[in-house]
Design an enzyme around this catalytic site. Structure first.
Site, short mmCIF file in Angstrom:
data_model
loop_
_atom_site.label_atom_id
_atom_site.label_comp_id
_atom_site.label_asym_id
_atom_site.label_seq_id
_atom_site.Cartn_x
_atom_site.Cartn_y
_atom_site.Cartn_z
N ASP A 178 -37.03 57.20 -29.54
CA ASP A 178 -37.98 58.01 -29.89
C ASP A 178 -38.18 59.20 -30.55
O ASP A 178 -37.81 60.11 -31.36
CB ASP A 178 -38.62 56.99 -28.81
CG ASP A 178 -40.08 56.91 -29.24
OD1 ASP A 178 -40.59 55.86 -30.24
OD2 ASP A 178 -40.95 57.29 -28.84
N HIS A 190 -37.32 47.12 -28.86
CA HIS A 190 -37.66 48.71 -28.84
C HIS A 190 -37.07 49.51 -27.95
O HIS A 190 -36.39 51.43 -28.40
CB HIS A 190 -38.73 49.25 -29.19
CG HIS A 190 -39.43 50.85 -29.13
ND1 HIS A 190 -38.34 52.05 -30.63
CD2 HIS A 190 -39.89 51.66 -28.28
CE1 HIS A 190 -39.35 53.52 -30.79
NE2 HIS A 190 -39.57 53.07 -29.42
#
Length: 293
Positions: A108, A273
């Site tokens: 991320d 994620h």
């Protein structure tokens, strides 16, 4: 609140810039691997992967500038939280710990820092792994139409200082908690004590987190554009693991990444994620495989 830690690791504080000291958990013995966390997390997101890798690698897990227990300098200009500045922090941290060349993995936001570190410091970054992200320039190009609503926070935090900070600080736990809930397929991967730590750390860092995101709508785009126009490419072996967002957002992730490197391993994964917490065995395996290339 007792802050969880990575078993067998010690936390160190290393000065990397004027008035900026990073907190880093360090453990293991062997070839160095540096792991950079994402949003809204701290270095603790790597707890399972780091403990696994520490059996045969020296593992360094910092809190990025502006996050966790690292310093949070004021946003005095666009470069304060540019990925170029944050990448330089990481390279200086590794060098201070005795690692002039290392494998670098980022998730991320940490993956964006890792991308910039790999681009700017190829003599330091020997291999790079990026988890569930696109390069900044490609990310903005990929977001369009109704599906781009998934990235509402990107647009919110891109606004001028004031409004985004006030809005997020007014409802910090629901705001940051939204992403922890919406972006994971296995809620048990983030237990209650770790979730509480992420929420508390994020609430204490709202101005610097917003500054990090604001830079990604400004100076980071400029830096990527210069590299793209000059034909600069990542010089080291690269692995990218992503969810299958392409069908929803209308882009071909592997094709976008291929424009930045000639030595690419790109795979989609079944977990959510937060893949380092949802499938740490897979991520540790991928980092080991990359480090051996």
């Amino acid at each position: 609140m007792t802050i969880p830690s990575i078993p067998g690791f010690t936390e160190q504080r290393v000065r990397v810039d004027d008035g900026v000291t990073l907190n880093a958990a360090v453990g293991g013995v062997g070839a160095p691997v540096v792991l950079l966390h994402g949003f809204p997390q701290t270095h603790l997101m790597w707890r399972h992967v780091a403990a696994d890798l520490a059996t045969d690698h020296t593992v360094v897990c910092p809190d990025l500038r502006g996050y966790g227990a690292s310093d949070k300098p004021a946003e005095t200009g666009p470069d304060a939280y540019s990925k170029r500045t944050m990448a330089r922090d990481v390279v200086r941290l590794a060098a201070a710990l005795g690692h002039d060349r290392f494998t670098l993995a980022g998730h991320d936001r940490g993956a964006l820092v890792a991308f910039r570190a790999a681009m700017d410091h190829p003599d330091s970054v020997s291999r790079a792994l990026f988890l569930d992200v696109l390069p900044t320039l490609d990310m903005w190009d990929a977001l369009h139409g109704v599906p781009a609503a998934v990235g509402f926070h990107l647009y919110l935090m891109a606004q001028a200082p004031g409004l985004p900070e006030e809005m997020i600080q007014a409802a910090a736990d629901p705001f940051f908690g939204h992403f922890l809930d919406a972006w994971t397929k296995n809620p048990d991967a983030i237990p209650a004590d770790v979730r509480a730590h992420y929420l508390a750390a994020s609430a204490a860092a709202v101005p610097s987190i917003v500054a990090d995101y604001r830079a990604s709508a400004g100076v980071d785009v400029d830096h990527d554009t210069v590299d793209k126009e000059a034909g600069h490419r990542l010089a080291m072996p690269v692995t990218v693991l992503q969810q299958d967002w392409g069908a929803a957002l209308g882009y071909h992730a592997q094709g976008l990444w291929s424009a930045w490197t000639d030595d690419l391993e790109h795979r989609t994964v079944a977990c959510g994620h937060f893949m380092a917490e949802e499938d740490p065995e897979l991520i540790a395996e991928e980092i080991r495989a990359l480090a051996g290339r």
